[in-house]
Write a protein that holds these residues in place. Structure first.
Motif, PDB file in Angstrom:
ATOM      1  N   THR A 199       0.791  -1.219   0.660  1.00 48.02           N
ATOM      2  CA  THR A 199       0.349   0.159  -0.024  1.00 48.02           C
ATOM      3  C   THR A 199       0.792   1.195  -0.423  1.00 48.02           C
ATOM      4  N   ARG A 200       1.936   1.054   1.202  1.00 45.75           N
ATOM      5  CA  ARG A 200       2.271   2.473   1.140  1.00 45.75           C
ATOM      6  C   ARG A 200       3.650   2.393  -0.445  1.00 45.75           C
ATOM      7  N   GLY A 217      -0.539   5.630   2.344  1.00 41.92           N
ATOM      8  CA  GLY A 217       0.053   5.167   3.425  1.00 41.92           C
ATOM      9  C   GLY A 217       0.095   5.664   4.777  1.00 41.92           C
ATOM     10  N   ASP A 243       2.758   6.273  -3.154  1.00 39.47           N
ATOM     11  CA  ASP A 243       4.224   6.755  -3.366  1.00 39.47           C
ATOM     12  C   ASP A 243       4.013   6.993  -4.892  1.00 39.47           C
TER      13      ASP A 243
END
Length: 148
Positions: free
Chosen positions: A31-32, A114, A36
């Motif tokens: 997910t992060r 995030g 990003d």
């Protein structure tokens, strides 16, 4: 018959719950990465795939407690405290998965964030810790007369 039930119970736990714990653990980091790089289609596809793995194998995982209960009845241990605690922890793990992990993943597949991944990681960690505890209880069986 009890050996067959126990075998199916253990195999189902490995085959169904294992992928859920791994995919759910990978999801926050994915997910992060997706948050990003919002235009990265691959990162979004990874999220969708991990979520699908969790949903499908969680559904298959219903077999685990069903065969576990059948095994416990066959072994005559349904009233043993280690099993009662295991059943309670399993129910708690299932509730975490159904109420927090899967809906959290679903929301993050739609809109990767995030910051929200950290909360999901916490719920996922609690889910995994509960399953690890249940696994240890199943092996050690406090008070068992089998010498394990």
């Amino acid at each position: 018959m009890t050996k067959f039930l126990l075998s199916v119970h253990v195999l189902a736990a490995i085959i169904a719950i294992g992928p859920v714990t791994v995919a759910a653990s990978m999801f926050p980091a994915a997910t992060r990465r997706a948050a990003d790089a919002p235009s990265d289609a691959h990162a979004r596809a990874v999220l969708a795939t991990l979520h699908r793995i969790c949903r499908v194998y969680a559904t298959v995982g219903v077999v685990v407690p069903v065969f576990g209960l059948a095994t416990a009845i066959g072994l005559g241990v349904l009233g043993d405290i280690w099993l009662i605690v295991s059943i309670g922890l399993t129910a708690l793990a299932a509730a975490l998965l159904i109420l927090f992990v899967l809906p959290g993943q679903n929301a993050l597949v739609a809109a990767p964030d995030g910051a929200s991944a950290a909360r999901l990681a916490m719920y996922t960690g609690m889910f995994n810790l509960l399953w690890a505890t249940v696994t240890v209880l199943m092996i050690v069986r406090p008070g068992s007369t089998t010498g394990a």
